[in-house]
Motif scaffolding. Structure first.
Motif, PDB file in Angstrom:
ATOM      1  N   PHE A 295       0.872  -1.141  -0.031  1.00 38.79           N
ATOM      2  CA  PHE A 295      -0.184  -0.002  -0.002  1.00 38.79           C
ATOM      3  C   PHE A 295       0.879   1.399  -0.134  1.00 38.79           C
ATOM      4  CE2 PHE A 295      -2.180   3.185   2.438  1.00 38.79           C
ATOM      5  CZ  PHE A 295      -3.564   3.499   1.320  1.00 38.79           C
ATOM      6  N   LYS A 296       1.930   1.096   0.553  1.00 41.86           N
ATOM      7  CA  LYS A 296       2.936   2.174   0.627  1.00 41.86           C
ATOM      8  C   LYS A 296       3.409   2.748  -0.724  1.00 41.86           C
ATOM      9  CE  LYS A 296       4.914   1.451   5.147  1.00 41.86           C
ATOM     10  NZ  LYS A 296       6.030   0.729   5.966  1.00 41.86           N
ATOM     11  N   MET A 297       3.574   1.686  -1.678  1.00 38.55           N
ATOM     12  CA  MET A 297       4.046   1.990  -2.890  1.00 38.55           C
ATOM     13  C   MET A 297       2.848   2.687  -3.725  1.00 38.55           C
ATOM     14  SD  MET A 297       5.472  -1.735  -4.268  1.00 38.55           S
ATOM     15  CE  MET A 297       6.739  -2.760  -3.765  1.00 38.55           C
ATOM     16  N   ILE A 298       1.589   2.348  -3.265  1.00 35.76           N
ATOM     17  CA  ILE A 298       0.802   3.077  -4.274  1.00 35.76           C
ATOM     18  C   ILE A 298       0.352   4.585  -3.702  1.00 35.76           C
ATOM     19  CG2 ILE A 298      -1.984   3.102  -4.711  1.00 35.76           C
ATOM     20  CD1 ILE A 298      -1.613  -0.140  -4.505  1.00 35.76           C
ATOM     21  N   LEU A 299       0.613   4.697  -2.384  1.00 36.17           N
ATOM     22  CA  LEU A 299       0.397   5.748  -1.545  1.00 36.17           C
ATOM     23  C   LEU A 299       1.331   6.894  -2.020  1.00 36.17           C
ATOM     24  CD1 LEU A 299      -1.171   7.416   0.410  1.00 36.17           C
ATOM     25  CD2 LEU A 299       0.244   6.510   2.249  1.00 36.17           C
ATOM     26  N   MET A 300       2.840   6.208  -2.260  1.00 35.94           N
ATOM     27  CA  MET A 300       3.869   7.250  -2.565  1.00 35.94           C
ATOM     28  C   MET A 300       3.747   7.734  -4.121  1.00 35.94           C
ATOM     29  SD  MET A 300       6.433   8.767  -1.414  1.00 35.94           S
ATOM     30  CE  MET A 300       7.504   8.282   0.011  1.00 35.94           C
ATOM     31  N   TYR A 301       3.406   6.547  -4.708  1.00 36.66           N
ATOM     32  CA  TYR A 301       3.043   7.197  -6.115  1.00 36.66           C
ATOM     33  C   TYR A 301       2.031   8.325  -6.374  1.00 36.66           C
ATOM     34  CZ  TYR A 301       2.549   6.871 -11.375  1.00 36.66           C
ATOM     35  OH  TYR A 301       2.619   7.214 -12.599  1.00 36.66           O
ATOM     36  N   HIS A 302       0.992   8.044  -5.589  1.00 34.12           N
ATOM     37  CA  HIS A 302       0.085   8.986  -5.470  1.00 34.12           C
ATOM     38  C   HIS A 302       0.604  10.454  -4.893  1.00 34.12           C
ATOM     39  CE1 HIS A 302      -3.879  11.100  -4.746  1.00 34.12           C
ATOM     40  NE2 HIS A 302      -3.725  11.203  -3.541  1.00 34.12           N
ATOM     41  N   LYS A 303       1.435  10.223  -3.968  1.00 38.39           N
ATOM     42  CA  LYS A 303       2.053  11.642  -3.400  1.00 38.39           C
ATOM     43  C   LYS A 303       3.536  11.729  -3.931  1.00 38.39           C
ATOM     44  CE  LYS A 303      -1.030  12.246  -0.350  1.00 38.39           C
ATOM     45  NZ  LYS A 303      -2.126  13.629  -0.114  1.00 38.39           N
ATOM     46  N   ARG A 304       3.693  11.400  -5.234  1.00 43.78           N
ATOM     47  CA  ARG A 304       4.972  11.315  -5.774  1.00 43.78           C
ATOM     48  C   ARG A 304       5.727  12.840  -5.962  1.00 43.78           C
ATOM     49  NH1 ARG A 304       1.385  10.225  -9.241  1.00 43.78           N
ATOM     50  NH2 ARG A 304       1.435  11.022 -11.517  1.00 43.78           N
ATOM     51  N   ILE A 305       4.647  13.771  -6.158  1.00 39.21           N
ATOM     52  CA  ILE A 305       4.993  15.250  -6.509  1.00 39.21           C
ATOM     53  C   ILE A 305       5.416  15.857  -5.321  1.00 39.21           C
ATOM     54  CG2 ILE A 305       3.927  17.425  -7.021  1.00 39.21           C
ATOM     55  CD1 ILE A 305       2.047  16.198  -8.983  1.00 39.21           C
ATOM     56  N   GLN A 306       4.629  15.642  -3.919  1.00 45.36           N
ATOM     57  CA  GLN A 306       5.095  16.342  -2.704  1.00 45.36           C
ATOM     58  C   GLN A 306       6.292  15.654  -2.390  1.00 45.36           C
ATOM     59  OE1 GLN A 306       2.060  15.060  -3.716  1.00 45.36           O
ATOM     60  NE2 GLN A 306       0.555  15.908  -2.774  1.00 45.36           N
ATOM     61  N   ALA A 307       6.694  14.350  -2.542  1.00 44.22           N
ATOM     62  CA  ALA A 307       7.794  13.446  -1.868  1.00 44.22           C
ATOM     63  C   ALA A 307       8.805  14.235  -2.722  1.00 44.22           C
ATOM     64  CB  ALA A 307       7.689  12.160  -2.286  1.00 44.22           C
ATOM     65  N   LYS A 308       8.879  14.254  -4.217  1.00 46.14           N
ATOM     66  CA  LYS A 308       9.908  14.883  -4.807  1.00 46.14           C
ATOM     67  C   LYS A 308      10.155  16.359  -4.382  1.00 46.14           C
ATOM     68  CE  LYS A 308      12.795  15.186  -8.486  1.00 46.14           C
ATOM     69  NZ  LYS A 308      13.103  16.522  -8.499  1.00 46.14           N
ATOM     70  N   GLN A 309       9.485  16.987  -4.141  1.00 48.94           N
ATOM     71  CA  GLN A 309       9.412  18.518  -3.515  1.00 48.94           C
ATOM     72  C   GLN A 309      10.355  18.352  -2.176  1.00 48.94           C
ATOM     73  OE1 GLN A 309       5.570  20.029  -3.347  1.00 48.94           O
ATOM     74  NE2 GLN A 309       5.627  21.100  -5.219  1.00 48.94           N
ATOM     75  N   ILE A 310      10.088  17.515  -1.249  1.00 49.94           N
ATOM     76  CA  ILE A 310      10.728  17.075  -0.030  1.00 49.94           C
ATOM     77  C   ILE A 310      12.403  16.775  -0.381  1.00 49.94           C
ATOM     78  CG2 ILE A 310      11.115  15.616   1.890  1.00 49.94           C
ATOM     79  CD1 ILE A 310       8.088  15.006   2.042  1.00 49.94           C
ATOM     80  N   LEU A 311      12.397  16.032  -1.409  1.00 53.58           N
ATOM     81  CA  LEU A 311      13.877  15.623  -1.801  1.00 53.58           C
ATOM     82  C   LEU A 311      14.637  16.823  -2.599  1.00 53.58           C
ATOM     83  CD1 LEU A 311      13.626  12.281  -3.566  1.00 53.58           C
ATOM     84  CD2 LEU A 311      14.506  12.869  -1.370  1.00 53.58           C
ATOM     85  N   ASP A 312      13.791  17.865  -3.338  1.00 52.56           N
ATOM     86  CA  ASP A 312      14.354  18.943  -3.882  1.00 52.56           C
ATOM     87  C   ASP A 312      14.956  20.044  -2.864  1.00 52.56           C
ATOM     88  OD1 ASP A 312      14.206  17.784  -6.331  1.00 52.56           O
ATOM     89  OD2 ASP A 312      12.001  18.839  -6.735  1.00 52.56           O
ATOM     90  N   GLU A 313      14.147  20.214  -1.602  1.00 56.88           N
ATOM     91  CA  GLU A 313      14.155  21.039  -0.728  1.00 56.88           C
ATOM     92  C   GLU A 313      15.491  20.586   0.055  1.00 56.88           C
ATOM     93  OE1 GLU A 313      13.597  24.477   1.542  1.00 56.88           O
ATOM     94  OE2 GLU A 313      13.096  24.104  -0.297  1.00 56.88           O
ATOM     95  N   ILE A 314      15.605  19.270   0.557  1.00 58.39           N
ATOM     96  CA  ILE A 314      16.828  19.004   1.263  1.00 58.39           C
ATOM     97  C   ILE A 314      18.061  19.009   0.285  1.00 58.39           C
ATOM     98  CG2 ILE A 314      17.948  16.610   2.032  1.00 58.39           C
ATOM     99  CD1 ILE A 314      15.322  15.629   2.716  1.00 58.39           C
ATOM    100  N   ASN A 315      17.797  18.704  -0.947  1.00 55.74           N
ATOM    101  CA  ASN A 315      19.209  18.855  -1.807  1.00 55.74           C
ATOM    102  C   ASN A 315      19.465  20.506  -2.076  1.00 55.74           C
ATOM    103  OD1 ASN A 315      19.269  16.198  -2.516  1.00 55.74           O
ATOM    104  ND2 ASN A 315      18.004  16.249  -4.276  1.00 55.74           N
ATOM    105  N   ARG A 316      18.476  21.269  -2.165  1.00 55.79           N
ATOM    106  CA  ARG A 316      18.693  22.663  -2.005  1.00 55.79           C
ATOM    107  C   ARG A 316      19.345  23.225  -1.016  1.00 55.79           C
ATOM    108  NH1 ARG A 316      16.458  26.759   1.399  1.00 55.79           N
ATOM    109  NH2 ARG A 316      16.763  28.795   0.253  1.00 55.79           N
ATOM    110  N   ASP A 317      18.999  22.607   0.321  1.00 49.99           N
ATOM    111  CA  ASP A 317      19.525  23.099   1.550  1.00 49.99           C
ATOM    112  C   ASP A 317      21.257  22.712   1.552  1.00 49.99           C
ATOM    113  OD1 ASP A 317      17.489  24.470   2.341  1.00 49.99           O
ATOM    114  OD2 ASP A 317      16.299  22.813   3.478  1.00 49.99           O
ATOM    115  N   TYR A 318      21.357  21.548   1.184  1.00 48.53           N
ATOM    116  CA  TYR A 318      22.681  20.965   1.438  1.00 48.53           C
ATOM    117  C   TYR A 318      23.564  21.663   0.485  1.00 48.53           C
ATOM    118  CZ  TYR A 318      21.241  16.692   4.079  1.00 48.53           C
ATOM    119  OH  TYR A 318      20.930  15.831   5.096  1.00 48.53           O
ATOM    120  N   GLU A 319      23.204  22.104  -0.844  1.00 48.16           N
ATOM    121  CA  GLU A 319      24.007  22.836  -1.730  1.00 48.16           C
ATOM    122  C   GLU A 319      24.285  24.269  -1.230  1.00 48.16           C
ATOM    123  OE1 GLU A 319      23.984  24.541  -6.276  1.00 48.16           O
ATOM    124  OE2 GLU A 319      22.276  23.212  -5.577  1.00 48.16           O
ATOM    125  N   ASN A 320      23.303  24.711  -0.537  1.00 49.03           N
ATOM    126  CA  ASN A 320      23.502  26.114   0.244  1.00 49.03           C
ATOM    127  C   ASN A 320      24.459  26.025   1.289  1.00 49.03           C
ATOM    128  OD1 ASN A 320      22.045  27.454  -1.753  1.00 49.03           O
ATOM    129  ND2 ASN A 320      20.107  27.337  -0.170  1.00 49.03           N
TER     130      ASN A 320
END
Length: 393
Positions: free
Chosen positions: A85-110
């Motif tokens: 069910f997590k697979m299905i749920l994470m696919y449904h929330k893939r845009i939000q999850a990607k934004q979390i990763l992008d924010e982490i990557n942005r902070d580490y770069e800064n």
């Protein structure tokens, strides 16, 4: 030669969690969306035969009023199916999850461009995440799940080496469907095939729980890191030249707003999952305890499994409590940052609003109504024990 930055991306910093997310078809990479869309149904199809066999056996146990075996099956199959069910749920929330990763990557770069005082804070946070939220959690999941196949393999080897009439052990004892003789499940090649099949399912079990739950812990810890960094930035701002103070404070305010948006993303991504594990863990702890005390003697596997279930609900509650405590602590740190040394009224008014906003704690709420904290963890344990005593009576 250009020097490699100390802080890189999420997938380079947390390789174990990234690997589990990728193998579990959960990693929110837009380039693999179609691949994940095709692979998730395929993986679910591969575990459907085992789930069907377990449900058939549970039906037989229900007809025979064998409550112990119903509980034994449900304790294992419930979390197992929840992983998919997590697979299905994470696919449904893939845009939000990607934004979390992008924010982490942005902070580490800064952070690579910040002074050493900020890098020290980030180093401590990353190290803590790698030890506890990544490796520690992975070891916990592997121990809880792989105890079943490891013990089965060990007992089979021991019996075939040292006993004249060896007894066979399955990873999860399960009768052969539509067979009248229970001993048919030990006949070759059925036993060997089902053993390998269950081992495959155990690997999927580990992957699903390591990646998804580990990602949640890393996201919460990163939100705390963001707070720590902008609190330190505010302290440093009031030590700067007078003409720089206002600009630096505005920068802190922007980071504070980004942190609020980041927490909202975490809330949106994991909201449904948190509500499910709240209910599922109470039932699982109760059923594990019942199986250990009322089953066929003490079973080390289920003792380890119930310990893992407690840890599984403890960590989200602990992370959420840490986030809340850290968000409230920022109000004190803002107030103690040295603003009284600045005569600029604009800056003083900014601090007033920053303190007021920080006094409203950031909370992680399941299903938009159930706040996760340590009080909830204690309540879950109490409710699980009450259900257990009721079941025994």
């Amino acid at each position: 030669m250009e020097q490699q930055p100390e802080f890189t991306t999420f997938h380079e910093t947390y390789k174990l969690i990234t690997f589990a997310l990728s193998v579990g078809m959960i990693y929110p990479n837009p380039k693999t969306e179609m691949w994940r869309l095709a692979s998730i149904p395929f993986l679910i199809a591969t575990i459907t035969p085992l789930a069907t066999m377990i449900f058939i056996d549970m039906y037989k146990c229900w007809m025979a009023k064998d409550i112990v075996n119903i509980i034994r099956h449900s304790t294992v199959v419930g979390p197992f199916l929840g992983g998919f069910f997590k697979m299905i749920l994470m696919y449904h929330k893939r845009i939000q999850a990607k934004q979390i990763l992008d924010e982490i990557n942005r902070d580490y770069e800064n952070i690579n461009n910040y002074s050493e005082i900020y890098k020290d804070i980030a180093r401590a946070s990353v190290k803590n995440c790698q030890i506890y939220s990544e490796r520690g959690w992975a070891i916990t999941v592997v121990t809880c799940v792989m105890t079943f196949p490891v013990m089965a393999i060990s007992l089979n080897v021991y019996n075939f080496v040292f006993k004249s009439e060896p007894v066979k052990y399955m990873i999860h004892d399960l009768e052969k469907p539509f067979s009248e003789d229970p001993e048919d499940r030990f006949e070759s090649p059925y036993f060997e095939i089902i053993f390998v099949y269950m081992f495959y399912c155990s690997i999927l079990y580990v992957v699903n729980f390591t990646g998804y739950d580990g990602f949640f812990g890393l996201a919460i810890n990163h939100a705390c890191l963001k707070m720590d960094l902008y609190c330190k930035a505010l302290e440093e701002a009031f030590k700067a030249d007078a003409h720089e103070v206002c600009g630096r404070v505005i920068g802190v305010i922007k980071e504070q707003c980004r942190m609020f948006q980041f927490v909202d993303l975490i809330q949106d991504t994991f909201n449904i999952w948190l509500g499910i594990i709240f209910l599922a863990t109470m039932i699982q702890i109760c059923t594990c305890l019942y199986h250990i005390t009322e089953g066929y003697g003490f079973d080390l596997r289920y003792m380890i499994f119930v310990t893992g279930a407690v840890i599984h609900i403890y960590l989200p509650c602990r992370y959420a409590a840490k986030l809340k405590a850290m968000s409230l602590e920022t109000a004190n740190r803002f107030y103690s940052s040295g603003w009284e040394q600045v005569d600029d009224q604009r800056v003083r008014k900014m601090i007033l609003f920053m303190v007021a906003r920080a006094q409203v704690p950031n909370e992680i709420v399941a299903l938009n109504m159930l706040a996760f904290n340590m009080e909830l963890f204690v309540s879950i344990l109490q409710t699980s024990y009450s259900m257990f005593t009721l079941l025994r009576s």
